[in-house]
Design an enzyme around this catalytic site. Structure first.
Site, PDB file in Angstrom:
ATOM      1  N   ASP A 173       7.673 -84.236  -2.358  1.00 52.00           N
ATOM      2  CA  ASP A 173       7.126 -84.990  -3.554  1.00 52.00           C
ATOM      3  C   ASP A 173       7.351 -84.397  -4.817  1.00 52.00           C
ATOM      4  O   ASP A 173       6.512 -84.180  -5.708  1.00 52.00           O
ATOM      5  CB  ASP A 173       5.580 -85.020  -3.309  1.00 52.00           C
ATOM      6  CG  ASP A 173       5.520 -85.846  -1.900  1.00 52.00           C
ATOM      7  OD1 ASP A 173       6.265 -86.172  -1.091  1.00 52.00           O
ATOM      8  OD2 ASP A 173       4.402 -86.038  -1.590  1.00 52.00           O
ATOM      9  N   CYS A 219       0.205 -82.251   0.450  1.00 56.38           N
ATOM     10  CA  CYS A 219       1.015 -82.813   0.969  1.00 56.38           C
ATOM     11  C   CYS A 219       1.991 -81.811   1.809  1.00 56.38           C
ATOM     12  O   CYS A 219       2.617 -82.139   2.898  1.00 56.38           O
ATOM     13  CB  CYS A 219       2.090 -83.724   0.217  1.00 56.38           C
ATOM     14  SG  CYS A 219       1.330 -85.324  -0.230  1.00 56.38           S
ATOM     15  N   LYS A 272       7.369 -91.698   2.009  1.00 54.73           N
ATOM     16  CA  LYS A 272       6.091 -91.417   2.891  1.00 54.73           C
ATOM     17  C   LYS A 272       4.789 -92.114   2.169  1.00 54.73           C
ATOM     18  O   LYS A 272       4.611 -91.733   1.086  1.00 54.73           O
ATOM     19  CB  LYS A 272       6.149 -89.987   3.099  1.00 54.73           C
ATOM     20  CG  LYS A 272       5.888 -89.075   2.078  1.00 54.73           C
ATOM     21  CD  LYS A 272       5.765 -87.729   2.714  1.00 54.73           C
ATOM     22  CE  LYS A 272       4.920 -86.645   1.546  1.00 54.73           C
ATOM     23  NZ  LYS A 272       3.829 -86.965   0.901  1.00 54.73           N
TER      24      LYS A 272
HETATM   25  N1  TIU Z   1       2.074 -85.020  -2.880  1.00 58.71           N
HETATM   26  C1  TIU Z   1       0.737 -84.589  -2.624  1.00 58.71           C
HETATM   27  O1  TIU Z   1       0.428 -83.610  -2.595  1.00 58.71           O
HETATM   28  N2  TIU Z   1       0.014 -85.677  -3.199  1.00 58.71           N
HETATM   29  C2  TIU Z   1      -1.261 -85.633  -3.502  1.00 58.71           C
HETATM   30  O2  TIU Z   1      -1.813 -86.482  -3.846  1.00 58.71           O
HETATM   31  N3  TIU Z   1      -1.633 -84.380  -3.855  1.00 58.71           N
HETATM   32  C3  TIU Z   1      -2.564 -84.133  -4.554  1.00 58.71           C
HETATM   33  O3  TIU Z   1      -2.955 -82.704  -4.953  1.00 58.71           O
HETATM   34  N4  TIU Z   1      -3.480 -84.849  -5.368  1.00 58.71           N
END
Ligand code: TIU
Length: 223
Positions: A25, A163, A130
């Site tokens: 991500d 994530c 995802k």
């Molecule tokens: N990619 C991921 O970690 N999504 C989140 O929403 N992370 C947060 O820390 N909010």
């Protein structure tokens, strides 16, 4: 051929040919102002230190012709894969699917979902969209990795305790040997990053291993 690197809680042994780099991500919605991370009230600049180490891992895996997977947290435009329990959680100024400065938040095809330019995928590198926090939920990633004979995973990306950790735990339960690159991951909450690194490697590596990026890159150079 197996290579070994210094890691916590003990040496990590892996065969580069059956190892994938999973970059979680590293997309504009989390790293740039105006995206999902900022809408949740976070200081997105806290994630920037992970960019150069992620790039170093990508360079090393590319130089050795190894498997690279990029993930993006992203939903279909009709949000049919975004449960209300996810969309309505918290008091975000912009919710998933709302229109922001980088397009609709966390929606496939919008500018905010794109991986930041420094880490842009090259042709042949898989990009997995995802709908959950974990990379294995509703993606077919496990089947994809098994079909490629992958047994070990090097994790990088953001955010460490959301994530990245969720994906690493999913992978561990599916039988992969997992290592988290310590400086190639960041959190909006430095204490949560530190806690995650401690908890995944505790109890003899209950979730997996951790090591600095330079140890991973160095092992690939020797391997
Ligand atoms: N990619 C991921 O970690 N999504 C989140 O929403 N992370 C947060 O820390 N909010």
């Amino acid at each position: 051929m197996k290579v070994i690197l210094d890691a916590k809680p003990c040496a990590f042994s892996f065969d580069p040919a059956t190892t994938a780099l999973i970059v979680i991500d590293m997309q504009r919605d989390f790293l740039e102002p105006g995206g999902f991370g900022a809408a949740l009230g976070n200081d997105v600049s806290l994630l920037a230190p992970a960019i150069a180490p992620c790039r170093a891992l990508l360079d090393a895996f590319r130089a050795n012709g190894l498997t690279i997977i990029h993930t993006r947290e992203a939903h279909r435009p009709d949000l049919g894969d975004c449960p209300p329990a996810k969309r309505l959680r918290g008091d975000a100024r912009l919710r998933i699917g709302d229109a922001g400065p980088m397009g609709r938040i966390l929606v496939i095809g919008e500018p905010g979902v794109e991986i930041i330019p420094e880490l842009a995928p090259l042709p042949g590198e898989r990009v997995v969209d995802k709908p959950g926090k974990g990379a294995f939920h509703a993606t077919g990633l496990d089947e994809m990795l098994r079909a490629s004979g992958i047994r070990s995973l090097i994790f990088a990306g953001v955010t460490t305790e959301v994530c990245v950790q969720t994906s690493m735990r999913e992978a561990n339960d599916r039988g992969y040997e997992c290592l988290l690159a310590e400086d190639a991951t960041e959190s909006y909450f430095p204490a949560f990053k530190a806690a995650t690194l401690a908890m995944v490697t505790a109890q003899g590596g209950i979730v997996g291993w951790s090591a600095p990026t330079r140890a991973v890159v160095g092992a690939l150079r020797c391997g």
